[in-house]
Design a protein around this motif. Structure first.
Motif, short mmCIF file in Angstrom:
data_model
loop_
_atom_site.label_atom_id
_atom_site.label_comp_id
_atom_site.label_asym_id
_atom_site.label_seq_id
_atom_site.Cartn_x
_atom_site.Cartn_y
_atom_site.Cartn_z
N HIS A 1 0.85 -1.18 0.00
CA HIS A 1 0.00 0.00 0.00
C HIS A 1 0.89 1.24 0.00
O HIS A 1 1.70 1.45 0.91
CB HIS A 1 -0.92 0.01 1.22
CG HIS A 1 -1.85 1.17 1.22
ND1 HIS A 1 -1.64 2.29 1.97
CD2 HIS A 1 -2.98 1.39 0.52
CE1 HIS A 1 -2.60 3.16 1.75
NE2 HIS A 1 -3.44 2.64 0.87
N ALA B 1 2.51 4.47 -6.39
CA ALA B 1 2.27 3.10 -6.83
C ALA B 1 2.63 2.93 -8.30
O ALA B 1 3.24 1.93 -8.69
CB ALA B 1 0.81 2.72 -6.59
N ALA B 2 2.29 3.92 -9.12
CA ALA B 2 2.59 3.86 -10.56
C ALA B 2 4.09 3.88 -10.81
O ALA B 2 4.60 3.20 -11.70
CB ALA B 2 1.91 5.01 -11.29
N SER C 1 -1.52 -3.14 -10.32
CA SER C 1 -1.80 -1.95 -9.52
C SER C 1 -3.27 -1.60 -9.58
O SER C 1 -3.91 -1.72 -10.63
CB SER C 1 -0.96 -0.79 -10.05
OG SER C 1 -1.24 0.38 -9.32
N ASN C 2 -3.82 -1.18 -8.45
CA ASN C 2 -5.18 -0.65 -8.37
C ASN C 2 -5.13 0.55 -7.43
O ASN C 2 -5.16 0.38 -6.21
CB ASN C 2 -6.15 -1.71 -7.87
CG ASN C 2 -7.58 -1.21 -7.82
OD1 ASN C 2 -7.87 -0.10 -8.23
ND2 ASN C 2 -8.47 -2.04 -7.32
N LYS C 3 -5.01 1.70 -8.01
CA LYS C 3 -4.88 2.96 -7.26
C LYS C 3 -3.62 2.93 -6.40
O LYS C 3 -2.54 2.86 -6.92
CB LYS C 3 -6.14 3.27 -6.49
CG LYS C 3 -7.37 3.37 -7.38
CD LYS C 3 -8.51 3.99 -6.67
CE LYS C 3 -9.73 3.98 -7.56
NZ LYS C 3 -9.97 5.19 -8.25
N THR C 4 -3.75 2.93 -5.07
CA THR C 4 -2.57 2.96 -4.20
C THR C 4 -2.12 1.57 -3.76
O THR C 4 -1.15 1.44 -3.02
CB THR C 4 -2.86 3.80 -2.93
OG1 THR C 4 -3.95 3.21 -2.21
CG2 THR C 4 -3.20 5.24 -3.28
N THR D 1 0.31 7.33 -2.34
CA THR D 1 -0.43 7.95 -3.43
C THR D 1 -0.48 7.02 -4.64
O THR D 1 0.34 6.10 -4.77
CB THR D 1 0.23 9.28 -3.88
OG1 THR D 1 1.50 8.97 -4.47
CG2 THR D 1 0.41 10.25 -2.71
N GLU D 2 -1.41 7.29 -5.54
CA GLU D 2 -1.48 6.54 -6.79
C GLU D 2 -0.21 6.75 -7.62
O GLU D 2 0.26 5.83 -8.29
CB GLU D 2 -2.70 6.96 -7.61
CG GLU D 2 -4.00 6.46 -7.06
CD GLU D 2 -5.18 6.83 -7.94
OE1 GLU D 2 -5.11 6.60 -9.17
OE2 GLU D 2 -6.17 7.35 -7.39
#
Length: 122
Positions: A24, A31-32, A62-65, A27-28
């Motif tokens: 987790h 994660a990206a 990945s799914n958002k954060t 931020t998105e």
């Protein structure tokens, strides 16, 4: 640039042994940025689902954060080694101290290129 994420693992006891890992990020965007670094490890083992059907090798998604991966066979140890190299506590990743379903929480730090710095060198 260093990005930190909080991790958890989940144990799967159907068919052959498998384990999912989740990270987790704050931020998105973090994660990206981390996803390509994590995907450098190519997983090769196809597992089985709860009904015994063969599954293709997985990859970090990945799914958002949240970034996660489902692993089985020798890929479990390979992903654990990847997370340990990123700073995860090896005792916590596969710990059964608090639950037979989930490992203890751990933290990883991933070195990524700062997008702002990349443009500065042009």
């Amino acid at each position: 640039m260093k990005i930190t994420a909080d991790g958890k693992s989940k144990f799967h006891f159907w068919g052959e042994y498998a384990q999912s890992f989740y990270l987790h990020f704050a931020t998105e965007a973090d994660a990206a940025l981390a996803l390509p670094v994590l995907c450098q490890l190519q997983l090769t083992v196809g597992g089985t689902d709860a009904c015994g059907r063969r599954m293709l090798p997985s990859s970090w998604k990945s799914n958002k954060t949240l970034v996660g991966v489902f692993t089985s066979g020798s890929d479990v140890a390979r992903v654990e080694a990847q997370l340990i190299a990123l700073g995860a506590d090896p005792e916590k990743i596969s710990s059964l101290a608090h639950s037979v379903d989930h490992g203890e929480a751990f933290t990883v730090t991933i070195e990524v290129e700062d997008p702002a710095q990349v443009l500065m060198s042009l």
